[in-house]
Each structure stands twice: as structure tokens, then as C-alpha cells.
Design an enzyme around this catalytic site. Structure first.
Site, PDB file in Angstrom:
ATOM      1  CG  HIS A 154      52.722  47.292  -4.777  1.00 22.37           C
ATOM      2  ND1 HIS A 154      52.171  47.842  -3.636  1.00 22.37           N
ATOM      3  CD2 HIS A 154      52.203  46.036  -4.850  1.00 22.37           C
ATOM      4  CE1 HIS A 154      51.369  46.945  -3.063  1.00 22.37           C
ATOM      5  NE2 HIS A 154      51.387  45.847  -3.768  1.00 22.37           N
ATOM      6  CG  HIS A 156      53.631  41.956  -2.444  1.00 24.51           C
ATOM      7  ND1 HIS A 156      52.863  41.667  -1.336  1.00 24.51           N
ATOM      8  CD2 HIS A 156      52.852  42.706  -3.251  1.00 24.51           C
ATOM      9  CE1 HIS A 156      51.669  42.208  -1.495  1.00 24.51           C
ATOM     10  NE2 HIS A 156      51.629  42.852  -2.647  1.00 24.51           N
ATOM     11  CG  HIS A 207      45.512  43.110  -7.041  1.00 25.85           C
ATOM     12  ND1 HIS A 207      44.391  43.399  -6.298  1.00 25.85           N
ATOM     13  CD2 HIS A 207      46.569  43.241  -6.207  1.00 25.85           C
ATOM     14  CE1 HIS A 207      44.756  43.696  -5.063  1.00 25.85           C
ATOM     15  NE2 HIS A 207      46.071  43.613  -4.973  1.00 25.85           N
ATOM     16  CG  ASP A 266      48.267  47.608  -5.783  1.00 25.71           C
ATOM     17  OD1 ASP A 266      48.214  48.660  -6.439  1.00 25.71           O
ATOM     18  OD2 ASP A 266      48.092  47.570  -4.545  1.00 25.71           O
TER      19      ASP A 266
HETATM   20 ZN   LIG Z   1      50.199  44.028  -3.581  1.00 24.97          ZN
END
Ligand SMILES: [Zn+2]
Length: 252
Positions: A100, A104, A194, A49
Site C-alpha cells: 500500500h 500513507h 481495512h 488496507d
Molecule cells: Zn489506505
């Protein structure tokens, strides 16, 4: 006496937990998000991510290539606009691209109409860059309301959550991250990692990024999985040999 009472209590708690899980799974056939795969193949699904990010994504790619592994990258459009070349490198290396978010921000902090616009717009914009269909969406922080789930589904994507994690967003030791990444992992697990760290420019306020070499971490994680006979695969690739397990997931 105390022991048997404790055992009885533990058994009751375990039974209640497994009943709740069965309920979430049953409801998941209608309102589900993917949480793992059912598979006979030795596949563990590896997901990244918050990228693409120079210093993260480009560290992880050679490690995956070396291991003959593939992964799914859940990208942020704030990052894709800045680093389209890096995203194309991920695609060229045979990995899967998923969304995603436009940025964010946690979906429950946005108006439902805004979530729907972002899901549709983000998918279309990402597909333009990638040149192929985007099928999966991961809500930032794993947070989604029922209306968010519906917006993502209407846009033609399925929310994909996770089981095991790598703790690569926390300031812990490398050994702790490896131990954590192996905890509860099995064929079909969806692992959260990540290749970047969302910051203020992505609408996140999660403090400074942890200091770590993401390439080195993933090399250790893949080694750990290999010692259990598991190979990392993207969602799409693992799905060709298995089936998605869906559960209701609405932590709000
Ligand atoms: Zn994230």
C-alpha cells in the site's frame, strides 16, 4: 411528457456513462489498473488496507479462517516495521500480501522520482519480510498520476483499485456498513476493507479512527456475501480462475 423527458435524459446520461466506461476499459489495456475480475467462479475479492495493526488484523484473521476465506492485505511499511510478527501471521494463514506504500502519503503530493524510489524500495523491503513476490500495489486514497502508475509498473507491480467498499473508515452504523458492502457486489468485485487505520505516524492526517470491531464487521460482510453464494478470495487466488479487468484510473 415530463416523465418521458426525464426518461430520455436518464437514458442519455446512462449511455454517456457507459461510453466513458468503455473508453476507460479500452484505454485500460495499455494504461490500466485492476478494478475487478471477470470470472465464472463465485469469488469476490476481499482486500484490506492500512495494516498490520494490533486490534484490527488479529481480529480479522480468525473470522476469515472460520469462513474458509482468503484476502489480499495491502500493507504499509511503517506498520510492517513495527509489527513484523503480525504480518507473518497473515502470511502463515494463507493470505496474499501486497504493498500500500512505504507510508500513507498520497502519491501526487510526492515528486515523481520519489514515487519511483518508494515503489522499488518498498517492494524489495516487503519481499524480504514476506519471502515471496509482491505483485500488487494500491495507491493511498486511490490517487495516482500517470507518472505514478508508470513508476509502479516499472517496479514490477500493478495498481489494484476497488469497486464496493465497507465504509469502515467512516463513523457510520454497523448496519450501514453491511448495506454498503453489499451494494453492487457480484462475482469478480474487488471489495475495499481495512484492518488498520493510517495515522500521523504513517504520514496521514485523516482524523481519529472510527470506533468499530473490525472482526465483527467482516463476519457480517462475509455472511452477506455467502447469502449471495459468494466466497471471499485474495486477488491471486481469484485470478487463477478469472482475468483482471483493467481501466484507466487517474483521479490525480
Ligand atoms: Zn489506505
Amino acid at each position: 411528457m415530463t416523465t418521458s423527458l426525464t426518461t430520455a435524459r436518464l437514458t442519455a446520461v446512462t449511455a454517456a456513462k457507459s461510453t466513458r466506461r468503455l473508453y476507460r476499459r479500452a484505454a485500460g489495456t495499455v494504461l490500466g489498473s485492476a478494478v475487478e475480475l471477470r470470472t465464472d467462479a463465485p469469488d469476490v475479492v476481499l482486500t484490506f488496507d492500512d495494516g498490520p495493526e494490533p486490534g484490527g488484523t488479529d481480529r480479522v484473521l480468525p473470522v476469515l479462517a472460520e469462513a474458509g476465506a482468503t484476502a489480499t492485505f495491502f500493507v504499509l511499511m511503517t506498520r510492517v516495521r513495527k509489527h513484523p510478527g503480525l504480518l507473518r501471521e497473515v502470511v502463515a494463514a494463507g493470505h496474499e500480501i501486497a504493498l500500500h506504500g512505504v507510508d500513507h502519503r498520497a502519491l501526487p503530493t510526492l515528486a515523481p522520482g520519489e514515487v519511483a524510489r518508494r515503489a522499488r524500495g518498498g517492494k524489495a523491503e516487503l519481499e524480504d519480510v514476506v519471502g515471496r513476490e509482491v505483485r500488487w500495489f494500491r495507491p493511498p486514497y486511490g490517487r495516482q498520476r500517470l507518472s505514478d502508475w508508470r513508476a509502479v509498473r516499472s517496479a514490477g507491480m500493478l495498481p489494484v483499485l476497488w469497486g464496493p467498499t465497507t465504509w469502515d473508515w467512516k463513523e457510520v452504523t454497523a448496519a450501514e456498513r453491511i448495506t454498503k458492502s453489499l451494494q453492487g457486489v457480484r462475482a469478480g468485485s474487488i471489495v475495499l476493507a481495512h484492518d488498520g487505520f493510517a495515522g500521523e505516524e504513517d504520514g496521514a492526517c485523516d482524523g481519529p479512527p472510527p470506533v468499530l470491531d473490525r472482526g465483527k464487521l467482516i463476519a457480517g460482510v462475509l455472511e452477506g456475501y455467502a447469502s449471495r453464494g459468494l466466497v471471499a478470495r485474495s486477488v491471486g487466488e481469484a485470478l487463477a480462475r478469472g482475468a483482471l479487468v483493467r481501466e484507466t484510473w487517474f483521479p490525480g
